[in-house]
Design a protein around this motif. Structure first.
Motif, PDB file in Angstrom:
ATOM      1  N   ARG A 185      17.689  37.994   9.080  1.00 53.74           N
ATOM      2  CA  ARG A 185      18.284  39.080   9.851  1.00 53.74           C
ATOM      3  C   ARG A 185      19.281  39.799   8.964  1.00 53.74           C
ATOM      4  N   TYR A 186      19.117  41.107   8.876  1.00 47.41           N
ATOM      5  CA  TYR A 186      20.041  41.945   8.126  1.00 47.41           C
ATOM      6  C   TYR A 186      20.787  42.851   9.082  1.00 47.41           C
ATOM      7  N   SER A 187      21.981  43.227   8.690  1.00 43.94           N
ATOM      8  CA  SER A 187      22.821  44.104   9.487  1.00 43.94           C
ATOM      9  C   SER A 187      23.587  45.010   8.540  1.00 43.94           C
ATOM     10  N   ALA A 188      24.600  45.665   9.056  1.00 38.29           N
ATOM     11  CA  ALA A 188      25.503  46.466   8.229  1.00 38.29           C
ATOM     12  C   ALA A 188      26.720  45.608   7.906  1.00 38.29           C
ATOM     13  N   GLU A 193      31.698  35.180   3.369  1.00 37.57           N
ATOM     14  CA  GLU A 193      31.361  35.948   4.568  1.00 37.57           C
ATOM     15  C   GLU A 193      29.920  36.432   4.536  1.00 37.57           C
ATOM     16  N   ILE A 194      29.402  36.684   3.338  1.00 35.57           N
ATOM     17  CA  ILE A 194      28.052  37.225   3.181  1.00 35.57           C
ATOM     18  C   ILE A 194      27.231  36.271   2.321  1.00 35.57           C
ATOM     19  N   GLU A 195      26.117  35.807   2.865  1.00 36.91           N
ATOM     20  CA  GLU A 195      25.246  34.899   2.126  1.00 36.91           C
ATOM     21  C   GLU A 195      24.156  35.633   1.357  1.00 36.91           C
ATOM     22  N   GLU A 196      23.686  36.746   1.900  1.00 33.49           N
ATOM     23  CA  GLU A 196      22.590  37.470   1.279  1.00 33.49           C
ATOM     24  C   GLU A 196      22.764  38.957   1.556  1.00 33.49           C
ATOM     25  N   PRO A 231      19.460  44.167  13.643  1.00 36.10           N
ATOM     26  CA  PRO A 231      20.327  43.946  14.801  1.00 36.10           C
ATOM     27  C   PRO A 231      19.702  44.587  16.047  1.00 36.10           C
ATOM     28  N   PRO A 232      20.148  44.173  17.221  1.00 37.37           N
ATOM     29  CA  PRO A 232      19.598  44.735  18.457  1.00 37.37           C
ATOM     30  C   PRO A 232      19.846  46.245  18.549  1.00 37.37           C
ATOM     31  N   ALA A 247       8.942  45.483   5.323  1.00 37.54           N
ATOM     32  CA  ALA A 247       9.524  44.153   5.551  1.00 37.54           C
ATOM     33  C   ALA A 247       9.644  43.849   7.042  1.00 37.54           C
ATOM     34  N   ILE A 248       9.973  44.856   7.835  1.00 34.11           N
ATOM     35  CA  ILE A 248      10.055  44.664   9.293  1.00 34.11           C
ATOM     36  C   ILE A 248       8.658  44.426   9.851  1.00 34.11           C
TER      37      ILE A 248
END
Length: 114
Positions: A2-5, A68-71, A92-93, A83-84
């Motif tokens: 899961r990616y986000s901003a 805080e950020i792993e990837e 994110p939702p 990719a999606i």
């Protein structure tokens, strides 16, 4: 995945734009510039508000802080859509400001997983 901003907090004495520059540098080691306001969303903590910004960044690879950020990754529009579609990336939702930022950058609603 899961990616986000990227997200962070505005510190006392700094503007939201300075917070964007600082947080991105701290979390992924990228020096951004040209921050522009994109929108806001209420946050479920008392008296809080999420502000969304776009910023320009050099082509440097993000280097997650490991805390805080792993990837973190850069995607072209076609790479993200692929990719999606392939189920390799979850976003994110749709109700989140992060999703609105991603779709604003993409140019419209993101394709659903096939």
């Amino acid at each position: 995945h899961r990616y986000s901003a990227l997200a962070g907090f505005v510190e006392p004495g700094e503007t939201p734009e300075h917070a964007v520059v600082r947080e991105v540098a701290e979390e992924v080691g990228i020096s951004v510039r040209s921050c522009s306001y994109a929108g806001a969303q209420p946050w479920p903590f008392p008296s809080s508000l999420m502000l969304g910004y776009y910023a320009t960044a050099p082509g440097d690879e993000p280097a997650p802080d490991g805390d805080e950020i792993e990837e973190a990754a850069w995607f072209t529009r076609s790479e993200l859509a692929s990719a999606i579609s392939g189920g390799d990336v979850l976003l994110p939702p749709p109700v989140s400001i992060a999703r609105r930022l991603i779709e604003g950058w993409y140019g419209g609603p993101m394709p659903e997983r096939q």
